[in-house]
Design a protein around this motif. Structure first.
Motif, mmCIF file in Angstrom:
data_model
loop_
_atom_site.group_PDB
_atom_site.id
_atom_site.type_symbol
_atom_site.label_atom_id
_atom_site.label_comp_id
_atom_site.label_asym_id
_atom_site.label_seq_id
_atom_site.Cartn_x
_atom_site.Cartn_y
_atom_site.Cartn_z
ATOM 1 N N GLY A 88 -7.342 7.710 -2.719
ATOM 2 C CA GLY A 88 -7.157 6.407 -2.095
ATOM 3 C C GLY A 88 -7.796 6.333 -0.717
ATOM 4 O O GLY A 88 -7.688 5.323 -0.033
ATOM 5 N N ARG A 113 0.834 -1.204 0.000
ATOM 6 C CA ARG A 113 0.000 0.000 0.000
ATOM 7 C C ARG A 113 0.863 1.245 0.000
ATOM 8 O O ARG A 113 1.869 1.315 0.701
ATOM 9 C CB ARG A 113 -0.886 0.051 1.252
ATOM 10 C CG ARG A 113 -2.182 -0.690 1.105
ATOM 11 C CD ARG A 113 -3.026 -0.437 2.335
ATOM 12 N NE ARG A 113 -4.196 -1.280 2.327
ATOM 13 C CZ ARG A 113 -5.372 -0.913 1.830
ATOM 14 N NH1 ARG A 113 -5.521 0.293 1.298
ATOM 15 N NH2 ARG A 113 -6.394 -1.731 1.856
ATOM 16 N N MET A 114 0.389 2.239 -0.747
ATOM 17 C CA MET A 114 1.071 3.517 -0.744
ATOM 18 C C MET A 114 0.209 4.429 0.131
ATOM 19 O O MET A 114 -1.001 4.479 -0.053
ATOM 20 C CB MET A 114 1.073 4.034 -2.169
ATOM 21 C CG MET A 114 1.964 5.176 -2.417
ATOM 22 S SD MET A 114 2.217 5.196 -4.214
ATOM 23 C CE MET A 114 1.428 6.715 -4.563
ATOM 24 N N VAL A 115 0.828 5.107 1.084
ATOM 25 C CA VAL A 115 0.037 5.953 1.975
ATOM 26 C C VAL A 115 -0.632 7.053 1.158
ATOM 27 O O VAL A 115 0.038 7.800 0.453
ATOM 28 C CB VAL A 115 0.918 6.578 3.069
ATOM 29 C CG1 VAL A 115 0.080 7.438 3.996
ATOM 30 C CG2 VAL A 115 1.626 5.491 3.842
ATOM 31 N N PRO A 116 -1.955 7.150 1.179
ATOM 32 C CA PRO A 116 -2.641 8.160 0.372
ATOM 33 C C PRO A 116 -2.259 9.558 0.840
ATOM 34 O O PRO A 116 -2.317 9.850 2.025
ATOM 35 C CB PRO A 116 -4.124 7.899 0.648
ATOM 36 C CG PRO A 116 -4.182 6.502 1.172
ATOM 37 C CD PRO A 116 -2.899 6.311 1.917
ATOM 38 N N ILE A 123 -1.806 1.557 -4.671
ATOM 39 C CA ILE A 123 -0.838 0.483 -4.597
ATOM 40 C C ILE A 123 0.480 0.979 -5.183
ATOM 41 O O ILE A 123 0.479 1.657 -6.213
ATOM 42 C CB ILE A 123 -1.359 -0.748 -5.362
ATOM 43 C CG1 ILE A 123 -2.609 -1.287 -4.654
ATOM 44 C CG2 ILE A 123 -0.287 -1.828 -5.462
ATOM 45 C CD1 ILE A 123 -3.231 -2.484 -5.322
ATOM 46 N N LEU A 177 -6.827 11.076 7.091
ATOM 47 C CA LEU A 177 -5.642 11.067 6.235
ATOM 48 C C LEU A 177 -5.219 12.492 5.909
ATOM 49 O O LEU A 177 -4.282 12.724 5.164
ATOM 50 C CB LEU A 177 -5.909 10.277 4.951
ATOM 51 C CG LEU A 177 -6.190 8.810 5.211
ATOM 52 C CD1 LEU A 177 -6.436 8.055 3.925
ATOM 53 C CD2 LEU A 177 -5.029 8.154 5.963
ATOM 54 N N GLU A 234 -1.660 13.602 6.265
ATOM 55 C CA GLU A 234 -0.736 13.096 5.249
ATOM 56 C C GLU A 234 -0.753 13.981 4.015
ATOM 57 O O GLU A 234 0.213 14.037 3.267
ATOM 58 C CB GLU A 234 -1.150 11.682 4.810
ATOM 59 C CG GLU A 234 -1.338 10.691 5.935
ATOM 60 C CD GLU A 234 -0.019 10.129 6.420
ATOM 61 O OE1 GLU A 234 1.018 10.427 5.803
ATOM 62 O OE2 GLU A 234 -0.043 9.400 7.431
#
Ligand SMILES: Nc1ncnc2c1ncn2[C@@H]1O[C@H](COP(=O)(O)OP(=O)(O)OP(=O)(O)O)[C@@H](O)[C@H]1O
Ligand SMILES: [Mg+2]
Lengths: 591, 466
Positions: free
Chosen positions: B149, B126-129, B297, B357, B360
């Motif tokens: 995401g 997983r790529m951190v959204p 992803i 999120l 982020e």
């Protein structure tokens, strides 16, 4: 090994007809895909098994193979920095071989078989050894020396020792002859059952705090190294952020982070952040001291149930080498729900809220594995356990919150109202408590906090009185309260802003050293003294808010760096002057 | 699994109970295998095997059991889980709740068949959204930022304007500085009226975006058990669009409450021990297999962003449906009846709303360095206004100090000027400016979240300007 034939399948629970002997809690392999499972019930005509992987497509007639061993994990050097699922499959390795999605039948050993480790013996041939003593050492990370121990149940004389050198985890490092004449060959690799605790020489009570760098925890509700704590809170109240904050900054040697039935993105954010952040004590990357167990909510439910046992067994393994380990589990509720779901499939009679009647026993067994101990090898070490709890509807009277409370001594209640106001950490100071205050008071005193306990008590008293007075203010209006009472409200406000508020995302404030905590506590103590004096001399407490220095006091966490404590002294001096000025002005006015 | 197709003699079916068919004397059938159920009228329905015992299986039928008889029903076991054919040309189309065309158009060219259940993304992949999506809505962009995401549901109540908000997000959303985002939209109607779905389609049409949207419709009149499939079918299509075609897909799922009702209905027909309010104990796990399909992803171009809508029964946020959803999703945008009544659109109730999120995706190098602190300070002041409002309702405004009255006024302005924006699209800068303006009305000592430097740069200048 015994085999059995599947005849009944209901989600993660299956029944099979046995050919041969199966034991309770025995690990088994199911079907052509060799799905991992565990025996959970036995009757004359059926072996009931919980399967840790997706059972889609499993058919009656599939063959179950017994392993003769309990459900176990692999232990040895190489755990640190890894990310495992609930039954210790290394997810990085699996991603390399199987791609972006986890699926059925993907497996790989928990510990790398190929990797060579630099081993140095610390004992010699002819030495007599007991279980739990170190045979030799491996520099596992630049900061951590892994000790290769004699298995707990082995004792005798070393008849052969491998010389220093590079070895893989399966290579024999020593042979020990026991009194029964049996010779044991000892490699680094161990397999240990996860359901029962590992033996220790003696249990000790916690004596020093596990420092988290969070003021409301360390100063008001400290947890001891080897303690157990519960952190309940409704959704979005900040459990995960707090767990991650503790995992980042606490002063343990090893962190076990269990993502039990929570979000995939939260795991991803640990994997992204931890390799970049520095441990404030060692300067090394945080990932080097961390093991992550990730069984996200959409991964199989039985593996979620196993994940906390996998985690605590890893923690005990590191503890036995003499380390202080902190285990954070997010969330215990998801584990309990897994238990409930499997119990439901077994058609067990439910107790409260559909949970099985053995929920409290299981919770007790888990939290009891926390503790400060003397290891079999004579070292002082600990496992601290901090469990997040996600009560439905945020109601703390529900079974998981309530039972966990019985087996833990710290209760950090996360409050919805504070979280909604973005007041972080949203720990409610009146609903929370710590049973370790007396245990750790000495430690703070030795650090120069001679008045730590008194000042802590003074702060808590203010907050308690505030709650009472606010109720009154709601009826009569704040202005109708006498000055002494409004003073208490002002003090409580300032305490809340100064001490309790702490952003996990602020460069200066995400971690607060014990020295800065003491300095800030002293600053507050000074403020309360000055404010009381001023009010006695006739000042209006509500006027204190507008003093420019009060912004500085309340922003000290954010504005003052950990290594710049003189700045706090300066604020103290400025506060002295401001109050002196006010008293002078007040005297002049009344004159 | 081998694709063994077993045609069963009619005497296999022994009992029909709720949506469940009990079938005897079948072997070689696997758990969760899909089943075609054919009634004597030739109408075909989808089912799946939900439990297997010796040679008896239980089949759950997703499209109603009306008209099925014990003697004349034929079952075909397909030897594989329920699949969806996906391929080029899904956008611009309308499908039913299990992915069959409804618009009279051709079948989708089946490039791949994917199991609708999906698989869990390996967390390490997983790529951190963190790519901020500007929705043009202040209460979302500044206060509850959405990132690619993410799964950010709208918690609403019946009759509130959630559909309008969702369609606004779908139309307005773009990356900052970018052109209108090449979003694809997958819209799944789960037990809602035809009107709701049609209005959404029309709004997208007026916006000229019809060729970017695929609709999956399980309408209120469609069988309720089919609702268990619709979100999964829609997400399978979305994943194809995201991971094979590299698009950024926004998935609107409305209304997840209807999904949960269907889940409860099926669970009770299994005689399962219910948990809170009769919903099954596994509802959390079940919902997570839907919501957790949002994400990005590593190494793949597209993304799946979810905007599920759910109506809170009796506007109660502690009801199991919003409660369990909130424990899985990455925040929630809560709509409020009171704000709605006062004509505020979108009626976003800020305090219980949250985007997890957000941290982020905003701040230095992403949106604006002062964005995070602006949001925090607005929240802190607004929460205080909220507390004072409760207080003043008891002791009256006269019981408050003048400082408190300022805060109260701030709270009102926040709702009128910041949250309320009607159909207007605001850039991030415009939204931020409104926020700073409102804060500038407050004295320094009420702005404890802001540093001296931030006061200098953002607040003091605005005060002088007045
Ligand atoms: N200490 C903190 N400092 C700053 N922000 C915080 C802090 N704690 C929580 N937050 C904010 O609150 C949000 C929600 O917190 P978090 O994800 O930890 O909640 P949770 O209790 O784990 O919820 P759930 O039970 O649904 O998992 C975070 O995304 C973050 O924005
Ligand atoms: Mg959480």
């Amino acid at each position: 090994m015994s085999t059995a034939e599947v005849y009944w399948i209901n989600g993660p629970v299956i029944r099979a007809r046995a050919h041969g002997v199966f034991r309770m809690k025995e690990a088994v392999l199911v079907g052509d895909d060799r799905l991992a499972g565990e025996v959970i019930r036995l009757s004359p005509d059926a072996v009931t098994i919980q399967v840790f992987e997706d059972t889609t497509a499993l058919m009656p007639g599939a063959v179950v193979e017994g392993t003769g061993l309990g459900l176990a994990v692999e232990l040895g050097p190489g755990l640190l920095g890894q990310l495992f699922d609930g039954i210790q499959r290394p997810l990085k390795v699996i991603a390399e071989t199987h791609g972006d999605f986890v699926g059925v039948g993907q497996s790989a050993p928990g510990i790398d078989r190929e990797r060579l480790w630099p081993y140095v013996p610390t004992l010699a041939e002819g030495d007599r050894v007991n279980g739990g003593e170190a045979l030799g050492e491996v520099q596992e990370t630049p900061e951590l020396v892994h000790r290769v121990l004699v298995p707990a149940d082995v004792k005798g004389k070393i008849t052969w020792m491998a010389p220093a050198g590079d070895y893989n985890v399966e290579a024999p490092l020593a042979r020990i002859l026991d009194s029964a004449g049996e010779e044991h060959e000892i490699p680094m690799l161990r397999r240990r059952a996860i359901r029962s605790p590992r033996p220790v020489a003696r249990r000790l009570t916690p004596g020093q705090p596990l420092l988290t760098g969070q003021r409301i925890l360390d100063t008001l509700f400290p947890i001891g190294k080897g303690g157990a704590g519960e952190m309940p809170g409704g959704f979005g109240t900040g459990k995960t952020v707090l767990q991650q904050t503790i995992a980042k900054w606490c002063d343990a040697d090893v962190i076990i982070y269990i993502g039990c039935g929570e979000r995939g993105n939260e795991m991803a954010s640990i994997l992204r952040e931890f390799p970049e952040l520095d441990d404030p004590r060692t300067g090394r990357k945080l990932m080097e001291r961390t093991v992550v167990i990730a069984n996200t909510s959409n991964m199989p439910v039985a593996a979620r149930e196993a994940s906390i046992y996998t985690g605590i067994t890893l923690a005990e393994f590191m503890r036995d080498q003499g380390f202080h380990v902190a285990l954070v589990a997010d969330s215990i509720s998801r584990w309990a729900e897994a238990l409930r779901e499997i119990g439901g499939r077994l058609e067990e009679l439910p107790a409260e809220e559909g949970y099985p009647a053995y929920l409290p026993t299981r919770l007790a067994e888990f939290f009891e594995r926390a503790g400060r101990v003397e290891t079999l090898g004579g070292l002082e070490a600990s496992v601290t356990v901090i469990g997040a709890v996600s009560p439905p509807g945020g109601d703390f009277s529900e079974p998981v919150t309530a039972h966990a409370r019985r087996f833990t001594k710290c209760f950090w209640a996360l409050d919805k109202e504070r979280a909604q106001a973005r007041f972080y950490p949203a720990i409610h100071p009146l609903q929370s408590y710590s049973g370790y205050v007396d245990d750790v008071a000495r430690w703070w005193q030795d650090r120069g906090g001679m008045h730590w306990q008194d000042r802590r008590a003074r702060v808590l008293t203010m907050l308690e009185q505030q709650a009472r007075l606010e109720k009154m203010a709601k009826i009569v209006g704040r202005d109708a309260l006498p000055a002494e009472q409004r003073l208490i409200l002002v003090c409580a406000d300032v305490i809340t802003e100064t001490l309790l508020s702490q952003s996990a995302f602020s460069e200066n404030d995400r971690y607060c050293t014990p020295e800065k905590q003491l300095a800030m506590l002293e600053l507050l103590d000074q403020f309360m003294d000055l404010a009381e004096e001023a009010v006695t001399a006739g000042a209006d407490p509500d006027a204190f808010y507008a003093l420019p220095v009060m912004r500085k006091v309340q922003r000290a966490g954010d504005d003052v760096a950990n290594d710049d404590l003189d700045a706090i002294k300066d604020i103290g001096r400025e506060m002295d002057e401001a109050f002196a000025g006010m008293t002078r002005a007040g005297t002049r006015e009344s004159a | 699994m081998t694709a063994n197709t077993i045609e069963l003699m009619h005497k296999g079916l022994t009992r029909i109970q709720g949506p469940l068919l009990f079938v005897k004397n079948v072997s070689g059938v696997g758990l969760y295998e899909s089943v075609e159920v054919m009634a004597s009228d030739g109408r075909q329905r989808v089912g799946r095997v939900v439990s297997v015992d010796q040679d008896n299986v239980v089949v759950e039928v997703f499209q109603g059991v009306d008209g099925l008889s014990l003697s004349e029903t034929r079952l075909r076991f397909l030897g594989q889980p329920i699949m969806l054919d996906v391929g080029k040309g899904m956008l611009g189309r309308v499908f039913n709740g299990i992915g069959k065309p409804l618009d009279g158009g051709p079948r989708v060219s089946a490039e791949v068949r994917l199991p609708i259940q999906g698989n869990a993304i390996n967390p390490v992949r997983r790529m951190v959204p963190k790519e901020f999506i500007e929705t043009g809505i202040s209460s979302i962009d500044i206060m509850n930022s959405l990132v690619r995401g993410q799964k950010l549901p709208i918690f609403s109540g019946s009759g509130l304007s959630h559909d309008q908000l969702a369609s606004q997000v779908a139309r307005f959303a773009r990356l900052r500085g970018g052109e209108a985002e090449q979003f694809a939209v997958v819209f799944a109607a789960i037990g809602v009226t035809f009107d709701t779905a049609e209005r959404f389609r029309r709004e997208m049409d007026e916006y000229g975006a019809l060729e970017r949207i695929a609709l999956f419709l399980n309408l209120a009149s469609d069988p309720s058990t089919e609702r268990l499939l619709t979100p999964r079918v829609a997400l399978t299509a979305a994943e194809y669009l995201a991971y094979k075609e590299g698009r950024h897909v926004l998935v609107v799922l409305t209304d997840m409450t209807n999904y949960c009702e269907a889940l409860r209905e099926v669970s009770s027909s299994h005689d399962e021990i219910p948990s809170r309010k009769g919903y099954p104990g596994y509802m959390y796990s079940d919902l997570s297999t839907i919501y957790e399909r949002a994400g990005r992803i590593i190494g793949r171009d597209g993304s799946v962003t979810q905007l599920p809508i759910l109506s809170m029964p009796n506007d109660d946020i502690t009801h199991p449906i919003p409660d369990l959803s909130g424990y899985i999703t990455e925040g929630q945008v809560v709509l409020d009846r009171d704000l709605d009544r006062r004509g505020i659109f979108p009626p976003v109730k800020l305090l219980p709303s949250l985007s997890r999120l957000m941290n982020e995706g905003i701040g230095k190098g992403l949106t604006d360095p002062d964005h995070p602190i602006l949001a925090l300070q607005l929240y802190a002041a607004y929460a205080q206004a909220h507390r004072l409002r409760l207080l003043s309702s008891v002791v009256g405004e006269e019981g408050l100090s003048s400082a408190d009255r300022l805060i109260l006024r701030f709270g009102d302005a926040m709702e009128q000027k910041f949250i309320h924006q009607g159909g207007e699209r605001r850039t991030l800068e415009e939204s931020m400016d409104i926020g700073w303006q409102l804060l500038a009305e407050l004295p320094d000592e009420a702005l404890l979240r802001l540093s001296e430097d931030q006061l200098d740069r953002q607040i003091r200048g605005r005060r002088h300007a007045r």
